[in-house]
Design an enzyme around this catalytic site. Structure first.
Site, PDB file in Angstrom:
ATOM      1  N   LEU A   1      13.138  34.043 -22.592  1.00 56.25           N
ATOM      2  CA  LEU A   1      14.393  33.417 -23.019  1.00 56.25           C
ATOM      3  C   LEU A   1      14.543  32.003 -22.453  1.00 56.25           C
ATOM      4  CD1 LEU A   1      16.773  36.499 -22.578  1.00 56.25           C
ATOM      5  CD2 LEU A   1      15.483  35.799 -24.616  1.00 56.25           C
TER       6      LEU A   1
ATOM      7  N   HIS B   1      17.953  30.509 -26.822  1.00 54.02           N
ATOM      8  CA  HIS B   1      18.487  31.876 -26.836  1.00 54.02           C
ATOM      9  C   HIS B   1      19.866  31.908 -26.177  1.00 54.02           C
ATOM     10  CE1 HIS B   1      13.975  32.645 -26.691  1.00 54.02           C
ATOM     11  NE2 HIS B   1      14.320  33.282 -27.789  1.00 54.02           N
TER      12      HIS B   1
ATOM     13  N   SER C   1      11.112  26.500 -27.534  1.00 53.02           N
ATOM     14  CA  SER C   1      10.406  27.665 -28.071  1.00 53.02           C
ATOM     15  C   SER C   1       9.680  28.349 -26.921  1.00 53.02           C
ATOM     16  CB  SER C   1       9.381  27.206 -29.113  1.00 53.02           C
ATOM     17  OG  SER C   1       8.450  28.237 -29.358  1.00 53.02           O
TER      18      SER C   1
HETATM   19  P1  AMP Z   1      12.415  34.527 -30.668  1.00 52.32           P
HETATM   20  O1  AMP Z   1      12.616  35.108 -29.314  1.00 52.32           O
HETATM   21  O2  AMP Z   1      11.528  33.325 -30.694  1.00 52.32           O
HETATM   22  O3  AMP Z   1      12.085  35.565 -31.702  1.00 52.32           O
HETATM   23  O4  AMP Z   1      13.838  33.951 -31.102  1.00 52.32           O
HETATM   24  C1  AMP Z   1      14.986  34.759 -31.082  1.00 52.32           C
HETATM   25  C2  AMP Z   1      16.106  34.014 -31.752  1.00 52.32           C
HETATM   26  O5  AMP Z   1      16.366  32.796 -31.059  1.00 52.32           O
HETATM   27  C3  AMP Z   1      15.787  33.617 -33.212  1.00 52.32           C
HETATM   28  O6  AMP Z   1      16.938  33.783 -34.007  1.00 52.32           O
HETATM   29  C4  AMP Z   1      15.403  32.178 -33.070  1.00 52.32           C
HETATM   30  O7  AMP Z   1      15.606  31.420 -34.252  1.00 52.32           O
HETATM   31  C5  AMP Z   1      16.335  31.722 -31.971  1.00 52.32           C
HETATM   32  N1  AMP Z   1      15.822  30.522 -31.337  1.00 52.32           N
HETATM   33  C6  AMP Z   1      14.581  30.316 -30.834  1.00 52.32           C
HETATM   34  N2  AMP Z   1      14.448  29.051 -30.384  1.00 52.32           N
HETATM   35  C7  AMP Z   1      15.638  28.443 -30.613  1.00 52.32           C
HETATM   36  C8  AMP Z   1      16.142  27.120 -30.378  1.00 52.32           C
HETATM   37  N3  AMP Z   1      15.391  26.173 -29.831  1.00 52.32           N
HETATM   38  N4  AMP Z   1      17.417  26.862 -30.758  1.00 52.32           N
HETATM   39  C9  AMP Z   1      18.183  27.810 -31.325  1.00 52.32           C
HETATM   40  N5  AMP Z   1      17.773  29.070 -31.573  1.00 52.32           N
HETATM   41  C10 AMP Z   1      16.514  29.374 -31.220  1.00 52.32           C
END
Ligand code: AMP
Length: 281
Positions: free
Chosen positions: A33, A37, A185
Protein backbone atom coordinates in the site's frame (compact mmCIF):
# COMPACT_ATOMS: atom_id res chain seq x y z
CA UNK A 1 -8.84 -2.66 13.52
CA UNK A 2 -9.65 -6.32 13.00
CA UNK A 3 -7.58 -8.47 10.66
CA UNK A 4 -9.80 -11.15 9.14
CA UNK A 5 -8.74 -14.04 6.93
CA UNK A 6 -11.97 -16.00 6.53
CA UNK A 7 -15.03 -15.21 4.46
CA UNK A 8 -17.41 -16.37 7.20
CA UNK A 9 -15.94 -13.94 9.67
CA UNK A 10 -15.98 -10.94 7.31
CA UNK A 11 -19.63 -11.69 6.43
CA UNK A 12 -20.56 -11.91 10.10
CA UNK A 13 -18.89 -8.60 10.90
CA UNK A 14 -20.51 -6.77 7.97
CA UNK A 15 -23.91 -8.31 8.80
CA UNK A 16 -23.66 -6.78 12.29
CA UNK A 17 -22.91 -3.36 10.78
CA UNK A 18 -25.76 -3.61 8.31
CA UNK A 19 -28.22 -4.47 11.08
CA UNK A 20 -27.09 -1.26 12.80
CA UNK A 21 -27.63 0.58 9.49
CA UNK A 22 -23.99 1.39 9.18
CA UNK A 23 -22.78 2.15 5.63
CA UNK A 24 -19.86 0.04 4.43
CA UNK A 25 -17.10 1.06 1.99
CA UNK A 26 -14.72 -1.46 0.40
CA UNK A 27 -11.25 -0.69 -0.98
CA UNK A 28 -9.97 -3.74 -2.90
CA UNK A 29 -6.17 -3.87 -3.23
CA UNK A 30 -3.27 -6.23 -3.83
CA UNK A 31 -1.31 -4.73 -0.93
CA UNK A 32 2.08 -2.99 -0.97
CA UNK A 33 0.00 0.00 0.00
CA UNK A 34 1.05 3.57 -0.80
CA UNK A 35 -0.45 7.08 -0.78
CA UNK A 36 -2.64 6.17 -3.78
CA UNK A 37 -4.33 3.44 -1.77
CA UNK A 38 -4.43 5.72 1.28
CA UNK A 39 -6.34 8.35 -0.72
CA UNK A 40 -8.98 5.72 -1.59
CA UNK A 41 -9.22 4.70 2.06
CA UNK A 42 -9.65 8.34 3.19
CA UNK A 43 -12.42 8.90 0.64
CA UNK A 44 -14.11 5.69 1.80
CA UNK A 45 -13.84 6.85 5.41
CA UNK A 46 -15.48 10.17 4.58
CA UNK A 47 -18.40 8.55 2.78
CA UNK A 48 -19.09 5.50 4.99
CA UNK A 49 -19.37 4.47 8.64
CA UNK A 50 -17.09 1.44 8.27
CA UNK A 51 -14.27 0.71 5.84
CA UNK A 52 -13.00 -2.69 4.75
CA UNK A 53 -9.67 -2.90 2.89
CA UNK A 54 -9.02 -6.18 1.14
CA UNK A 55 -5.51 -7.34 0.38
CA UNK A 56 -5.32 -10.20 -2.04
CA UNK A 57 -2.68 -10.82 -4.71
CA UNK A 58 -5.07 -12.41 -7.15
CA UNK A 59 -3.26 -15.24 -8.96
CA UNK A 60 -5.78 -15.50 -11.81
CA UNK A 61 -5.17 -11.97 -13.06
CA UNK A 62 -1.46 -12.61 -13.65
CA UNK A 63 -0.35 -14.22 -16.91
CA UNK A 64 2.47 -16.75 -17.21
CA UNK A 65 5.78 -14.91 -16.97
CA UNK A 66 4.22 -11.96 -15.12
CA UNK A 67 5.31 -10.88 -11.64
CA UNK A 68 2.88 -12.87 -9.42
CA UNK A 69 5.55 -14.59 -7.35
CA UNK A 70 7.74 -11.51 -6.90
CA UNK A 71 4.86 -9.07 -6.31
CA UNK A 72 5.69 -7.27 -3.02
CA UNK A 73 3.78 -8.50 0.07
CA UNK A 74 4.78 -6.26 3.03
CA UNK A 75 1.81 -7.31 5.15
CA UNK A 76 2.92 -5.87 8.50
CA UNK A 77 3.59 -2.44 6.97
CA UNK A 78 0.26 -2.58 5.08
CA UNK A 79 -1.62 -3.42 8.27
CA UNK A 80 0.05 -0.47 10.02
CA UNK A 81 -1.04 1.90 7.21
CA UNK A 82 -4.62 0.60 7.44
CA UNK A 83 -4.64 1.02 11.20
CA UNK A 84 -3.30 4.58 10.87
CA UNK A 85 -5.97 5.42 8.31
CA UNK A 86 -8.79 4.23 10.56
CA UNK A 87 -9.77 1.11 8.60
CA UNK A 88 -12.32 -1.06 10.46
CA UNK A 89 -11.41 -4.42 8.93
CA UNK A 90 -8.41 -5.59 6.94
CA UNK A 91 -9.63 -8.60 4.98
CA UNK A 92 -6.78 -10.80 3.72
CA UNK A 93 -8.15 -14.09 2.40
CA UNK A 94 -5.89 -16.98 1.42
CA UNK A 95 -5.86 -17.96 -2.28
CA UNK A 96 -7.26 -21.40 -1.36
CA UNK A 97 -10.26 -19.66 0.29
CA UNK A 98 -11.09 -17.83 -2.94
CA UNK A 99 -10.40 -20.45 -5.58
CA UNK A 100 -11.18 -24.09 -5.02
CA UNK A 101 -9.41 -26.57 -7.26
CA UNK A 102 -12.79 -26.98 -8.95
CA UNK A 103 -13.36 -23.27 -9.73
CA UNK A 104 -15.27 -22.99 -13.03
CA UNK A 105 -17.12 -19.67 -13.13
CA UNK A 106 -15.65 -16.52 -14.64
CA UNK A 107 -16.86 -12.98 -15.31
CA UNK A 108 -15.99 -11.78 -18.80
CA UNK A 109 -16.67 -8.18 -19.80
CA UNK A 110 -16.46 -8.62 -23.51
CA UNK A 111 -15.77 -5.36 -25.34
CA UNK A 112 -14.10 -3.23 -22.68
CA UNK A 113 -11.51 -5.92 -21.93
CA UNK A 114 -10.49 -5.99 -25.61
CA UNK A 115 -8.28 -2.91 -26.27
CA UNK A 116 -5.31 -1.33 -24.41
CA UNK A 117 -3.97 -3.90 -21.90
CA UNK A 118 -6.33 -6.59 -23.27
CA UNK A 119 -4.16 -8.10 -26.03
CA UNK A 120 -1.00 -7.94 -23.90
CA UNK A 121 -2.50 -9.47 -20.76
CA UNK A 122 -4.87 -12.22 -21.93
CA UNK A 123 -7.21 -13.29 -19.14
CA UNK A 124 -6.22 -10.35 -16.93
CA UNK A 125 -9.58 -8.54 -16.86
CA UNK A 126 -11.46 -11.82 -16.53
CA UNK A 127 -9.38 -12.45 -13.41
CA UNK A 128 -9.99 -8.91 -12.13
CA UNK A 129 -13.75 -8.90 -12.76
CA UNK A 130 -14.12 -12.34 -11.18
CA UNK A 131 -12.21 -11.50 -8.01
CA UNK A 132 -13.95 -8.14 -7.60
CA UNK A 133 -17.39 -9.75 -7.92
CA UNK A 134 -16.33 -12.41 -5.40
CA UNK A 135 -15.13 -9.71 -2.97
CA UNK A 136 -18.40 -7.83 -3.45
CA UNK A 137 -20.34 -11.01 -2.67
CA UNK A 138 -18.22 -11.72 0.39
CA UNK A 139 -18.16 -8.22 1.87
CA UNK A 140 -21.43 -6.83 0.47
CA UNK A 141 -20.35 -3.18 0.66
CA UNK A 142 -22.52 -0.17 -0.18
CA UNK A 143 -19.68 1.50 -2.06
CA UNK A 144 -16.37 0.38 -3.55
CA UNK A 145 -13.42 2.62 -4.39
CA UNK A 146 -11.20 2.28 -7.47
CA UNK A 147 -8.36 4.42 -8.84
CA UNK A 148 -8.52 6.07 -12.25
CA UNK A 149 -4.87 5.14 -12.65
CA UNK A 150 -6.11 1.72 -13.73
CA UNK A 151 -8.69 3.28 -16.01
CA UNK A 152 -9.56 0.21 -18.07
CA UNK A 153 -10.00 -1.82 -14.89
CA UNK A 154 -12.35 0.85 -13.53
CA UNK A 155 -14.43 0.82 -16.74
CA UNK A 156 -14.56 -3.01 -16.76
CA UNK A 157 -15.87 -3.01 -13.18
CA UNK A 158 -18.40 -0.25 -13.83
CA UNK A 159 -19.71 -2.24 -16.81
CA UNK A 160 -19.86 -5.49 -14.82
CA UNK A 161 -21.80 -3.82 -12.01
CA UNK A 162 -24.28 -2.36 -14.50
CA UNK A 163 -24.66 -5.49 -16.59
CA UNK A 164 -25.11 -7.83 -13.63
CA UNK A 165 -27.17 -5.49 -11.41
CA UNK A 166 -24.63 -5.65 -8.61
CA UNK A 167 -25.91 -3.44 -5.77
CA UNK A 168 -22.60 -1.65 -5.13
CA UNK A 169 -21.85 1.97 -6.02
CA UNK A 170 -18.49 2.30 -7.77
CA UNK A 171 -16.58 5.43 -6.79
CA UNK A 172 -13.76 6.45 -9.18
CA UNK A 173 -10.85 8.22 -7.45
CA UNK A 174 -8.13 10.50 -8.88
CA UNK A 175 -4.61 9.25 -9.52
CA UNK A 176 -2.11 10.16 -6.81
CA UNK A 177 1.33 11.09 -8.12
CA UNK A 178 4.70 11.83 -6.59
CA UNK A 179 6.18 15.33 -7.06
CA UNK A 180 7.84 14.25 -10.35
CA UNK A 181 4.40 13.40 -11.79
CA UNK A 182 4.97 9.64 -11.69
CA UNK A 183 1.76 7.81 -10.76
CA UNK A 184 2.27 5.92 -7.51
CA UNK A 185 2.27 2.16 -8.04
CA UNK A 186 3.34 -0.85 -6.03
CA UNK A 187 5.44 -1.80 -9.06
CA UNK A 188 7.54 1.40 -8.82
CA UNK A 189 9.53 -0.47 -6.15
CA UNK A 190 11.02 -2.60 -8.95
CA UNK A 191 12.68 0.42 -10.62
CA UNK A 192 16.45 0.97 -10.37
CA UNK A 193 17.55 4.56 -9.60
CA UNK A 194 18.14 5.27 -13.35
CA UNK A 195 14.77 3.78 -14.29
CA UNK A 196 13.10 5.72 -11.52
CA UNK A 197 14.57 8.92 -12.96
CA UNK A 198 13.24 8.04 -16.45
CA UNK A 199 9.76 6.89 -15.37
CA UNK A 200 8.13 10.37 -14.96
CA UNK A 201 8.63 10.88 -18.70
CA UNK A 202 5.63 8.62 -19.34
CA UNK A 203 3.35 11.21 -17.79
CA UNK A 204 5.16 14.01 -19.60
CA UNK A 205 4.69 12.27 -22.96
CA UNK A 206 0.96 11.89 -22.28
CA UNK A 207 0.77 15.59 -21.47
CA UNK A 208 2.58 16.44 -24.70
CA UNK A 209 -0.01 14.34 -26.55
CA UNK A 210 -2.76 16.23 -24.74
CA UNK A 211 -1.30 19.59 -25.79
CA UNK A 212 -0.82 18.49 -29.40
CA UNK A 213 -4.36 17.13 -29.45
CA UNK A 214 -5.72 20.49 -28.34
CA UNK A 215 -3.53 22.63 -30.60
CA UNK A 216 -3.41 20.47 -33.77
CA UNK A 217 -6.82 18.85 -33.31
CA UNK A 218 -5.50 15.61 -34.70
CA UNK A 219 -5.41 12.27 -32.88
CA UNK A 220 -2.67 10.71 -34.99
CA UNK A 221 -0.37 13.70 -34.63
CA UNK A 222 -0.89 13.69 -30.88
CA UNK A 223 -0.08 9.99 -30.69
CA UNK A 224 3.01 10.46 -32.83
CA UNK A 225 4.29 13.32 -30.67
CA UNK A 226 4.03 11.23 -27.49
CA UNK A 227 5.62 8.20 -29.12
CA UNK A 228 8.53 10.32 -30.37
CA UNK A 229 9.03 11.73 -26.91
CA UNK A 230 9.05 8.27 -25.32
CA UNK A 231 11.50 6.94 -27.88
CA UNK A 232 14.07 9.40 -26.50
CA UNK A 233 13.86 7.80 -23.05
CA UNK A 234 16.75 5.39 -22.44
CA UNK A 235 15.58 1.93 -21.43
CA UNK A 236 11.91 2.64 -22.27
CA UNK A 237 9.82 0.48 -24.62
CA UNK A 238 6.29 1.44 -25.60
CA UNK A 239 3.76 -1.39 -25.41
CA UNK A 240 0.84 0.80 -26.47
CA UNK A 241 -0.07 4.44 -26.61
CA UNK A 242 -3.69 5.02 -27.61
CA UNK A 243 -6.23 7.81 -27.74
CA UNK A 244 -9.74 6.46 -27.19
CA UNK A 245 -13.24 7.31 -26.05
CA UNK A 246 -13.11 6.93 -22.23
CA UNK A 247 -16.57 5.40 -22.09
CA UNK A 248 -16.39 2.78 -24.84
CA UNK A 249 -12.58 2.47 -25.08
CA UNK A 250 -13.01 2.57 -28.85
CA UNK A 251 -12.51 5.25 -31.53
CA UNK A 252 -13.12 8.65 -29.90
CA UNK A 253 -15.81 11.05 -31.02
CA UNK A 254 -14.72 14.40 -32.52
CA UNK A 255 -16.57 16.03 -29.65
CA UNK A 256 -14.41 14.31 -27.03
CA UNK A 257 -13.68 13.55 -24.29
CA UNK A 258 -10.44 11.69 -25.01
CA UNK A 259 -8.59 9.09 -22.97
CA UNK A 260 -4.84 9.11 -23.59
CA UNK A 261 -3.54 5.81 -22.22
CA UNK A 262 -0.15 4.14 -22.37
CA UNK A 263 1.75 1.11 -21.15
CA UNK A 264 5.52 1.42 -21.23
CA UNK A 265 8.27 -0.89 -20.07
CA UNK A 266 11.02 0.93 -18.22
CA UNK A 267 13.67 -1.77 -18.04
CA UNK A 268 11.75 -4.88 -16.95
CA UNK A 269 9.01 -2.93 -15.19
CA UNK A 270 5.69 -2.32 -16.93
CA UNK A 271 4.14 1.04 -16.06
CA UNK A 272 0.71 2.32 -17.11
CA UNK A 273 -0.73 5.80 -16.97
CA UNK A 274 -3.48 7.83 -18.58
CA UNK A 275 -4.78 11.35 -19.04
CA UNK A 276 -8.29 12.57 -19.74
CA UNK A 277 -8.68 15.45 -22.18
CA UNK A 278 -12.04 17.18 -22.52
CA UNK A 279 -13.31 19.34 -25.35
CA UNK A 280 -13.99 18.90 -29.05
CA UNK A 281 -11.42 18.74 -31.87
P1 AMP B 1 -3.66 -2.41 -6.67
O1 AMP B 1 -3.26 -2.70 -5.27
O2 AMP B 1 -2.54 -1.94 -7.54
O3 AMP B 1 -4.51 -3.49 -7.27
O4 AMP B 1 -4.62 -1.14 -6.58
C1 AMP B 1 -5.74 -1.14 -5.73
C2 AMP B 1 -6.57 0.09 -6.04
O5 AMP B 1 -5.79 1.26 -5.81
C3 AMP B 1 -7.03 0.16 -7.51
O6 AMP B 1 -8.35 0.65 -7.56
C4 AMP B 1 -6.05 1.12 -8.11
O7 AMP B 1 -6.55 1.80 -9.25
C5 AMP B 1 -5.83 2.08 -6.96
N1 AMP B 1 -4.58 2.79 -7.13
C6 AMP B 1 -3.36 2.27 -7.37
N2 AMP B 1 -2.44 3.24 -7.54
C7 AMP B 1 -3.11 4.42 -7.40
C8 AMP B 1 -2.73 5.80 -7.47
N3 AMP B 1 -1.48 6.16 -7.73
N4 AMP B 1 -3.70 6.72 -7.29
C9 AMP B 1 -4.97 6.36 -7.04
N5 AMP B 1 -5.40 5.09 -6.96
C10 AMP B 1 -4.47 4.13 -7.14
Amino acid sequence: MKIIHSMGSVRQTVLGWRRAERRVGLVPTMGALHEGHASLIRRARRENDEVVVSIFVNPVQFGPGEDFSRYPRPFVRDAALCRREGVSVLFAPKPSALYSTDHQTWVTVEKLAGPLCGPFRPGHFRGVATVVLKLFNMVQPDRAYFGKKDFQQLRVIEQMVNDLNVPVKIVPCPTVRDPSGLALSSRNAYLSPDERAAAPRLRRALRTAGQVLKSRRNVREAQRAARNELRQVPGARIQYLEILDPKTLSVPKKTGPFLLAAAVYVGRTRLIDNLLVRGAL
